[in-house]
Design a protein around this motif. Structure first.
Motif, PDB file in Angstrom:
ATOM      1  N   ASP A  67       2.972  -6.251  -9.846  1.00 55.55           N
ATOM      2  CA  ASP A  67       2.436  -6.440  -8.650  1.00 55.55           C
ATOM      3  C   ASP A  67       1.772  -4.887  -9.162  1.00 55.55           C
ATOM      4  OD1 ASP A  67       3.422  -8.476  -6.886  1.00 55.55           O
ATOM      5  OD2 ASP A  67       5.511  -7.911  -6.835  1.00 55.55           O
ATOM      6  N   PHE A 118      -1.490  -3.494  -8.448  1.00 58.65           N
ATOM      7  CA  PHE A 118      -1.521  -2.071  -6.685  1.00 58.65           C
ATOM      8  C   PHE A 118      -0.774  -2.846  -5.646  1.00 58.65           C
ATOM      9  CE2 PHE A 118      -4.374  -0.865 -10.043  1.00 58.65           C
ATOM     10  CZ  PHE A 118      -4.418   1.275 -11.040  1.00 58.65           C
ATOM     11  N   GLN A 119       0.074  -3.830  -5.461  1.00 58.09           N
ATOM     12  CA  GLN A 119       0.338  -4.223  -4.668  1.00 58.09           C
ATOM     13  C   GLN A 119       2.001  -3.280  -3.538  1.00 58.09           C
ATOM     14  OE1 GLN A 119      -0.898  -7.356  -3.762  1.00 58.09           O
ATOM     15  NE2 GLN A 119      -2.508  -6.505  -4.423  1.00 58.09           N
ATOM     16  N   TRP A 120       1.307  -2.662  -3.082  1.00 59.22           N
ATOM     17  CA  TRP A 120       2.252  -1.822  -3.124  1.00 59.22           C
ATOM     18  C   TRP A 120       3.581  -2.135  -1.551  1.00 59.22           C
ATOM     19  CZ3 TRP A 120       1.583   1.817  -6.457  1.00 59.22           C
ATOM     20  CH2 TRP A 120       0.584   2.341  -6.498  1.00 59.22           C
ATOM     21  N   ASP A 123      -5.855  -6.544   3.516  1.00 64.05           N
ATOM     22  CA  ASP A 123      -4.878  -5.312   2.537  1.00 64.05           C
ATOM     23  C   ASP A 123      -3.904  -4.943   3.597  1.00 64.05           C
ATOM     24  OD1 ASP A 123      -7.772  -5.274   1.439  1.00 64.05           O
ATOM     25  OD2 ASP A 123      -7.793  -3.688   2.881  1.00 64.05           O
ATOM     26  N   THR A 155      -1.148  -3.990   0.191  1.00 68.12           N
ATOM     27  CA  THR A 155      -1.254  -2.274  -0.193  1.00 68.12           C
ATOM     28  C   THR A 155      -1.370  -1.286   1.152  1.00 68.12           C
ATOM     29  OG1 THR A 155      -3.769  -2.769   0.443  1.00 68.12           O
ATOM     30  CG2 THR A 155      -3.034  -3.526  -1.457  1.00 68.12           C
ATOM     31  N   SER A 177      -6.106   0.563  -0.096  1.00 69.76           N
ATOM     32  CA  SER A 177      -6.560   0.070  -0.342  1.00 69.76           C
ATOM     33  C   SER A 177      -6.930  -1.473  -0.988  1.00 69.76           C
ATOM     34  CB  SER A 177      -5.935   0.266  -2.594  1.00 69.76           C
ATOM     35  OG  SER A 177      -5.272  -0.678  -2.434  1.00 69.76           O
ATOM     36  N   HIS A 208      -6.943  -3.058  -3.526  1.00 68.39           N
ATOM     37  CA  HIS A 208      -6.840  -4.366  -4.646  1.00 68.39           C
ATOM     38  C   HIS A 208      -6.392  -5.289  -4.085  1.00 68.39           C
ATOM     39  CE1 HIS A 208      -6.991  -0.316  -6.173  1.00 68.39           C
ATOM     40  NE2 HIS A 208      -7.404  -0.864  -7.725  1.00 68.39           N
TER      41      HIS A 208
END
Length: 215
Positions: A40, A44-46, A106, A109, A113, A115
């Motif tokens: 993750d 960049f999977q916040w 998104d 994220t 972002s 990503h």
């Protein structure tokens, strides 16, 4: 100083036996969460990163509660497990686009972002190519990524990860409930044995004094 009481010996014996197998489901869940956290971070999977971090902390808390005889910590783990299972069910629905959800948004994220999942470009058999755009009017240094040849699509890999987390969480939940029940039974047993032992100690150490009967 005399020998330990019956209750003390029982507590020591139980603690020694409990620490050997303690926390096996906790450790499995922690290792799985760490593995998931790495991928993750790469993607960049916040939102999942935050969830994984909290899960790792609670798993450590549950493991500590099991070893150090802290039933309240294990109760916290059981409550969190229900939330963790719910979150992973949501992730499965997100990547399978159930209920109007879309994996191309998104949401994971926090909309900060563009990503996507790391597995989208680095899955088994995936061939990643960075190609310049063919549309006229775009910047010359602008590129996009083409991914082909994936054996398993990234959304199914994410679903597998979430399904594994659910299975481990259910096993951890059952184990936590079992440990709590054992703790409750041991507390009742210690209270009972401790009361008998204190009574025996009083009888063994009471001093008998002669009584003079005066007329």
């Amino acid at each position: 100083m005399g020998p330990p009481s019956i209750a003390s010996r029982a507590q020591l014996a139980w603690a020694a036996s409990a620490m050997r197998p303690a926390g096996t489901p906790f450790r499995s869940g922690q290792l799985s969460a760490l593995e998931r956290q790495i991928f993750d971070f790469l993607g960049f999977q916040w939102a999942p990163i935050l969830g994984n971090f909290l899960h790792i902390i609670v798993v450590i808390l549950g493991l500590f509660g099991t070893i150090q005889y802290r039933p309240r910590y294990i109760v916290v783990y059981t409550v969190w497990t229900a939330l963790w299972v719910t979150w992973n069910v949501f992730i499965i629905c997100f990547y399978l686009e159930v209920g109007g959800l879309s994996k191309d948004t998104d949401l994971m994220t926090f909309n900060i972002s563009v990503h996507r999942s790391w597995w989208r470009e680095h899955g088994p058999g995936c061939v990643r190519r960075v190609l310049p755009p063919s549309a006229h009017g775009m910047m010359d240094d602008y590129t996009y990524v083409s991914v082909t040849g994936c054996i398993v699509d990234f959304q199914y890999l994410e679903v597998i990860h979430s399904a594994v987390q659910i299975l481990l969480s259910l096993a951890g939940f059952v184990y936590a409930c079992y440990v709590i029940s054992i703790f409750m039974e041991e507390e009742d047993t210690f209270d009972f044995i401790g009361g008998l032992d204190a009574h025996s100690y009083y009888q063994d150490h009471v001093e008998l004094k002669p009584v003079n009967l005066s007329k």
